[in-house]
Design a protein around this motif. Structure first.
Motif, PDB file in Angstrom:
ATOM      1  N   ASP A 141      17.811 -32.410 -34.056  1.00 51.74           N
ATOM      2  CA  ASP A 141      17.270 -33.528 -33.287  1.00 51.74           C
ATOM      3  C   ASP A 141      16.291 -34.341 -34.132  1.00 51.74           C
ATOM      4  O   ASP A 141      16.351 -35.576 -34.150  1.00 51.74           O
ATOM      5  N   LEU A 142      15.403 -33.656 -34.841  1.00 52.55           N
ATOM      6  CA  LEU A 142      14.441 -34.355 -35.706  1.00 52.55           C
ATOM      7  C   LEU A 142      15.167 -35.164 -36.767  1.00 52.55           C
ATOM      8  O   LEU A 142      14.828 -36.326 -37.016  1.00 52.55           O
ATOM      9  N   GLU A 143      16.159 -34.539 -37.379  1.00 54.91           N
ATOM     10  CA  GLU A 143      16.939 -35.205 -38.429  1.00 54.91           C
ATOM     11  C   GLU A 143      17.626 -36.460 -37.884  1.00 54.91           C
ATOM     12  O   GLU A 143      17.536 -37.536 -38.469  1.00 54.91           O
ATOM     13  N   GLU A 144      18.269 -36.311 -36.755  1.00 56.14           N
ATOM     14  CA  GLU A 144      19.017 -37.421 -36.155  1.00 56.14           C
ATOM     15  C   GLU A 144      18.109 -38.582 -35.780  1.00 56.14           C
ATOM     16  O   GLU A 144      18.475 -39.745 -35.919  1.00 56.14           O
ATOM     17  N   ARG A 145      16.915 -38.261 -35.318  1.00 56.02           N
ATOM     18  CA  ARG A 145      15.983 -39.290 -34.859  1.00 56.02           C
ATOM     19  C   ARG A 145      15.016 -39.762 -35.941  1.00 56.02           C
ATOM     20  O   ARG A 145      14.196 -40.644 -35.710  1.00 56.02           O
ATOM     21  N   GLY A 146      15.094 -39.185 -37.130  1.00 55.66           N
ATOM     22  CA  GLY A 146      14.221 -39.594 -38.224  1.00 55.66           C
ATOM     23  C   GLY A 146      12.769 -39.230 -38.006  1.00 55.66           C
ATOM     24  O   GLY A 146      11.876 -39.955 -38.444  1.00 55.66           O
ATOM     25  N   LEU A 147      12.513 -38.094 -37.354  1.00 56.16           N
ATOM     26  CA  LEU A 147      11.156 -37.666 -37.047  1.00 56.16           C
ATOM     27  C   LEU A 147      10.678 -36.602 -38.027  1.00 56.16           C
ATOM     28  O   LEU A 147      11.469 -35.860 -38.594  1.00 56.16           O
ATOM     29  N   LYS A 148       9.367 -36.536 -38.184  1.00 58.55           N
ATOM     30  CA  LYS A 148       8.711 -35.463 -38.926  1.00 58.55           C
ATOM     31  C   LYS A 148       8.000 -34.571 -37.919  1.00 58.55           C
ATOM     32  O   LYS A 148       7.620 -35.018 -36.834  1.00 58.55           O
ATOM     33  N   ALA A 149       7.784 -33.317 -38.312  1.00 63.77           N
ATOM     34  CA  ALA A 149       7.156 -32.359 -37.411  1.00 63.77           C
ATOM     35  C   ALA A 149       5.918 -31.734 -38.031  1.00 63.77           C
ATOM     36  O   ALA A 149       5.866 -31.496 -39.241  1.00 63.77           O
TER      37      ALA A 149
ATOM     38  N   TYR B  41       5.492 -19.466 -33.633  1.00 68.08           N
ATOM     39  CA  TYR B  41       6.907 -19.212 -33.911  1.00 68.08           C
ATOM     40  C   TYR B  41       7.485 -20.332 -34.777  1.00 68.08           C
ATOM     41  O   TYR B  41       8.197 -20.079 -35.745  1.00 68.08           O
ATOM     42  N   ALA B  42       7.172 -21.575 -34.425  1.00 69.44           N
ATOM     43  CA  ALA B  42       7.690 -22.719 -35.184  1.00 69.44           C
ATOM     44  C   ALA B  42       7.176 -22.698 -36.619  1.00 69.44           C
ATOM     45  O   ALA B  42       7.933 -22.955 -37.558  1.00 69.44           O
ATOM     46  N   LYS B  43       5.897 -22.380 -36.804  1.00 67.42           N
ATOM     47  CA  LYS B  43       5.346 -22.285 -38.161  1.00 67.42           C
ATOM     48  C   LYS B  43       6.133 -21.276 -38.984  1.00 67.42           C
ATOM     49  O   LYS B  43       6.550 -21.558 -40.104  1.00 67.42           O
ATOM     50  N   GLY B  44       6.328 -20.096 -38.418  1.00 66.24           N
ATOM     51  CA  GLY B  44       7.059 -19.048 -39.120  1.00 66.24           C
ATOM     52  C   GLY B  44       8.505 -19.422 -39.392  1.00 66.24           C
ATOM     53  O   GLY B  44       9.036 -19.133 -40.469  1.00 66.24           O
ATOM     54  N   TRP B  45       9.135 -20.088 -38.437  1.00 69.63           N
ATOM     55  CA  TRP B  45      10.537 -20.474 -38.594  1.00 69.63           C
ATOM     56  C   TRP B  45      10.689 -21.468 -39.743  1.00 69.63           C
ATOM     57  O   TRP B  45      11.575 -21.314 -40.580  1.00 69.63           O
ATOM     58  N   PHE B  46       9.828 -22.476 -39.784  1.00 69.87           N
ATOM     59  CA  PHE B  46       9.918 -23.456 -40.873  1.00 69.87           C
ATOM     60  C   PHE B  46       9.617 -22.803 -42.227  1.00 69.87           C
ATOM     61  O   PHE B  46      10.219 -23.169 -43.232  1.00 69.87           O
ATOM     62  N   GLU B  47       8.705 -21.836 -42.267  1.00 73.75           N
ATOM     63  CA  GLU B  47       8.420 -21.127 -43.515  1.00 73.75           C
ATOM     64  C   GLU B  47       9.635 -20.326 -43.981  1.00 73.75           C
ATOM     65  O   GLU B  47       9.902 -20.239 -45.176  1.00 73.75           O
ATOM     66  N   LYS B  48      10.368 -19.750 -43.047  1.00 78.15           N
ATOM     67  CA  LYS B  48      11.557 -18.939 -43.376  1.00 78.15           C
ATOM     68  C   LYS B  48      12.791 -19.788 -43.662  1.00 78.15           C
ATOM     69  O   LYS B  48      13.800 -19.269 -44.124  1.00 78.15           O
ATOM     70  N   HIS B  49      12.717 -21.077 -43.368  1.00 81.97           N
ATOM     71  CA  HIS B  49      13.852 -21.987 -43.562  1.00 81.97           C
ATOM     72  C   HIS B  49      13.430 -23.189 -44.409  1.00 81.97           C
ATOM     73  O   HIS B  49      13.327 -24.315 -43.908  1.00 81.97           O
ATOM     74  N   PRO B  50      13.208 -22.955 -45.698  1.00 84.70           N
ATOM     75  CA  PRO B  50      12.753 -24.052 -46.570  1.00 84.70           C
ATOM     76  C   PRO B  50      13.755 -25.198 -46.677  1.00 84.70           C
ATOM     77  O   PRO B  50      13.379 -26.300 -47.084  1.00 84.70           O
ATOM     78  N   GLU B  51      14.993 -24.971 -46.277  1.00 86.83           N
ATOM     79  CA  GLU B  51      15.964 -26.055 -46.303  1.00 86.83           C
ATOM     80  C   GLU B  51      15.598 -27.182 -45.335  1.00 86.83           C
ATOM     81  O   GLU B  51      16.144 -28.286 -45.415  1.00 86.83           O
TER      82      GLU B  51
ATOM     83  N   ASP C 127       4.413 -32.834 -32.677  1.00 93.00           N
ATOM     84  CA  ASP C 127       3.745 -31.536 -32.773  1.00 93.00           C
ATOM     85  C   ASP C 127       4.656 -30.511 -32.097  1.00 93.00           C
ATOM     86  O   ASP C 127       4.836 -30.550 -30.883  1.00 93.00           O
ATOM     87  N   VAL C 128       5.236 -29.619 -32.867  1.00 98.21           N
ATOM     88  CA  VAL C 128       6.049 -28.553 -32.284  1.00 98.21           C
ATOM     89  C   VAL C 128       5.052 -27.509 -31.797  1.00 98.21           C
ATOM     90  O   VAL C 128       4.598 -26.648 -32.546  1.00 98.21           O
ATOM     91  N   ASN C 129       4.670 -27.633 -30.519  1.00 96.88           N
ATOM     92  CA  ASN C 129       3.522 -26.899 -30.015  1.00 96.88           C
ATOM     93  C   ASN C 129       3.837 -25.715 -29.109  1.00 96.88           C
ATOM     94  O   ASN C 129       2.930 -24.987 -28.707  1.00 96.88           O
ATOM     95  N   HIS C 130       5.113 -25.504 -28.775  1.00 96.65           N
ATOM     96  CA  HIS C 130       5.400 -24.422 -27.821  1.00 96.65           C
ATOM     97  C   HIS C 130       6.864 -24.019 -27.900  1.00 96.65           C
ATOM     98  O   HIS C 130       7.744 -24.883 -27.902  1.00 96.65           O
ATOM     99  N   THR C 131       7.106 -22.729 -27.973  1.00 95.12           N
ATOM    100  CA  THR C 131       8.453 -22.196 -27.791  1.00 95.12           C
ATOM    101  C   THR C 131       8.358 -21.077 -26.769  1.00 95.12           C
ATOM    102  O   THR C 131       7.349 -20.358 -26.696  1.00 95.12           O
ATOM    103  N   PHE C 132       9.408 -20.938 -25.978  1.00 91.11           N
ATOM    104  CA  PHE C 132       9.449 -19.907 -24.941  1.00 91.11           C
ATOM    105  C   PHE C 132      10.883 -19.451 -24.762  1.00 91.11           C
ATOM    106  O   PHE C 132      11.801 -20.274 -24.751  1.00 91.11           O
ATOM    107  N   VAL C 133      11.061 -18.144 -24.633  1.00 93.73           N
ATOM    108  CA  VAL C 133      12.350 -17.568 -24.281  1.00 93.73           C
ATOM    109  C   VAL C 133      12.085 -16.527 -23.198  1.00 93.73           C
ATOM    110  O   VAL C 133      11.236 -15.647 -23.362  1.00 93.73           O
ATOM    111  N   ASP C 134      12.795 -16.649 -22.093  1.00 92.45           N
ATOM    112  CA  ASP C 134      12.663 -15.716 -20.979  1.00 92.45           C
ATOM    113  C   ASP C 134      12.958 -14.292 -21.458  1.00 92.45           C
ATOM    114  O   ASP C 134      13.815 -14.079 -22.323  1.00 92.45           O
ATOM    115  N   SER C 135      12.269 -13.334 -20.879  1.00 90.18           N
ATOM    116  CA  SER C 135      12.440 -11.934 -21.297  1.00 90.18           C
ATOM    117  C   SER C 135      13.880 -11.454 -21.163  1.00 90.18           C
ATOM    118  O   SER C 135      14.321 -10.590 -21.922  1.00 90.18           O
ATOM    119  N   SER C 136      14.652 -12.045 -20.259  1.00 93.43           N
ATOM    120  CA  SER C 136      16.048 -11.634 -20.080  1.00 93.43           C
ATOM    121  C   SER C 136      16.931 -12.009 -21.268  1.00 93.43           C
ATOM    122  O   SER C 136      18.028 -11.481 -21.415  1.00 93.43           O
TER     123      SER C 136
END
Length: 92
Positions: free
Chosen positions: A62-70, A76-86, A36-45
């Motif tokens: 990492d997912l590809e290398e380890r053979g994992l599904k997400a 943010y992760a939902k939007g990123w995967f939608e914008k990157h259909p590859e 479950d890609v459940n959290h992303t965070f980037v410091d304001s700086s």
């Protein structure tokens, strides 16, 4: 930029040990083949520098290398995967 890869997270830590960015992805099944890609965070700086996207690139590799599904539940992760259909093959 040196990201630290751990079993269920990828982090960017500064020289003082402060977490500047992270993506977390705990397992969601007993087989440990889906996360479950459940959290992303980037410091304001660092915001506005594409760091979250770089975290997601690291995650995809990492997912590809380890053979994992997400299952992205973080907005943010939902939007990123939608914008990157590859990377759709990595999404369950």
């Amino acid at each position: 930029m040196n990201f630290t890869h751990r079993e269920n997270e990828i982090v960017l830590i500064d020289e003082k040990g402060k977490r500047l960015a992270e993506v977390t992805f705990p397992y969601i099944n007993e087989n440990k083949d889906c996360v479950d890609v459940n959290h992303t965070f980037v410091d304001s700086s660092l915001r506005g520098q594409g760091i979250a996207g770089k975290l997601m690139d690291e995650l995809a590799a990492d997912l590809e290398e380890r053979g994992l599904k997400a299952v992205p539940t973080c907005s943010y992760a939902k939007g990123w995967f939608e914008k990157h259909p590859e990377y759709s093959r990595l999404v369950k």
